[in-house]
Design a protein around this motif. Structure first.
Motif, mmCIF file in Angstrom:
data_model
loop_
_atom_site.group_PDB
_atom_site.id
_atom_site.type_symbol
_atom_site.label_atom_id
_atom_site.label_comp_id
_atom_site.label_asym_id
_atom_site.label_seq_id
_atom_site.Cartn_x
_atom_site.Cartn_y
_atom_site.Cartn_z
ATOM 1 N N ARG A 119 0.819 -1.200 0.000
ATOM 2 C CA ARG A 119 0.000 0.000 0.000
ATOM 3 C C ARG A 119 0.859 1.258 0.000
ATOM 4 O O ARG A 119 0.454 2.284 -0.509
ATOM 5 C CB ARG A 119 -0.904 -0.023 1.228
ATOM 6 C CG ARG A 119 -1.744 1.214 1.405
ATOM 7 C CD ARG A 119 -2.786 0.963 2.445
ATOM 8 N NE ARG A 119 -2.962 2.122 3.300
ATOM 9 C CZ ARG A 119 -3.998 2.273 4.090
ATOM 10 N NH1 ARG A 119 -4.918 1.350 4.169
ATOM 11 N NH2 ARG A 119 -4.101 3.328 4.843
ATOM 12 N N ALA A 120 2.018 1.201 0.599
ATOM 13 C CA ALA A 120 2.862 2.381 0.711
ATOM 14 C C ALA A 120 4.246 2.070 0.163
ATOM 15 O O ALA A 120 4.667 0.920 0.123
ATOM 16 C CB ALA A 120 2.968 2.808 2.172
ATOM 17 N N GLY A 121 4.941 3.100 -0.259
ATOM 18 C CA GLY A 121 6.297 2.921 -0.746
ATOM 19 C C GLY A 121 6.905 4.242 -1.159
ATOM 20 O O GLY A 121 6.200 5.184 -1.485
ATOM 21 N N GLY A 122 8.213 4.277 -1.142
ATOM 22 C CA GLY A 122 8.946 5.450 -1.578
ATOM 23 C C GLY A 122 9.523 5.224 -2.958
ATOM 24 O O GLY A 122 9.349 4.162 -3.572
ATOM 25 N N TRP A 123 10.233 6.233 -3.440
ATOM 26 C CA TRP A 123 10.868 6.151 -4.747
ATOM 27 C C TRP A 123 11.823 4.963 -4.777
ATOM 28 O O TRP A 123 12.675 4.832 -3.919
ATOM 29 C CB TRP A 123 11.625 7.449 -5.033
ATOM 30 C CG TRP A 123 12.220 7.472 -6.399
ATOM 31 C CD1 TRP A 123 13.520 7.202 -6.718
ATOM 32 C CD2 TRP A 123 11.548 7.744 -7.623
ATOM 33 N NE1 TRP A 123 13.699 7.292 -8.063
ATOM 34 C CE2 TRP A 123 12.503 7.636 -8.657
ATOM 35 C CE3 TRP A 123 10.238 8.072 -7.950
ATOM 36 C CZ2 TRP A 123 12.183 7.846 -9.991
ATOM 37 C CZ3 TRP A 123 9.935 8.284 -9.280
ATOM 38 C CH2 TRP A 123 10.893 8.173 -10.270
#
Length: 170
Positions: A119-123
């Motif tokens: 559901r979430a993540g960074g570059w």
């Protein structure tokens, strides 16, 4: 008790593990966040949780949340201290990626090709996931208007791409 004794949880201003308040996400108390920067904590979590479930036949996981590391919440700064010296500001983008990375590695270490729905993540975090779930699936982006160069990133890369496509098609 073992995780706390090992120092495997994110710590607050007082050096104690930060615990979720009762009632949050069905919590009845005592839930803490794994410190994904603590090598021994990651090993402990893999061995005692992820790999045990994989050995029962599960090769995929939906990693809900993962975005609990916030620089501030409603104007309040919640001090978070990590094993590697990071804090809530520097871990804001990294934590969810390390969360997915830990699951991916554990499943692969057991000899399987992982399926991870995150559901979430960074570059750069897409290297650890199979698919991104941008949030509640019964929502749409019809109430958003593009800002700046046509990008509005609400809920991760899919929505940012969706909004850019809608903007370009006008």
């Amino acid at each position: 008790a073992e995780g706390k004794a090992g120092g495997y949880f994110v710590k607050g201003y007082n050096g104690e593990p930060i615990q979720y308040p009762s009632g949050v996400s069905g919590n009845t108390g005592g839930l803490a966040m794994i410190d994904w920067t603590h090598p021994e904590g990651v090993r402990w979590f893999k061995e005692n949780f992820i790999k045990k479930v994989v050995r029962m036949g599960c090769e995929g996981f939906k990693l809900d949340y993962g975005e609990e590391i916030v620089p501030s919440l409603a104007g309040l700064v919640i001090q978070m201290n990590f094993y590697d010296g990071s804090d809530q500001t520097t871990m804001f983008q990294r934590s969810s990626d390390l969360y997915a990375k830990t699951y991916k590695e554990a499943i692969e270490e057991e000899g399987f090709e992982p399926f991870l729905l995150t559901r979430a993540g960074g570059w750069g975090g897409q290297q650890y996931t199979t698919a991104i779930w941008p949030g509640e699936l019964d929502n749409d982006f019809s109430f958003h208007e593009p800002k700046g160069e046509g990008k509005l990133n609400v809920g991760g890369p899919p929505s940012g791409i969706n909004d850019a496509i809608k903007w370009a098609m006008r």
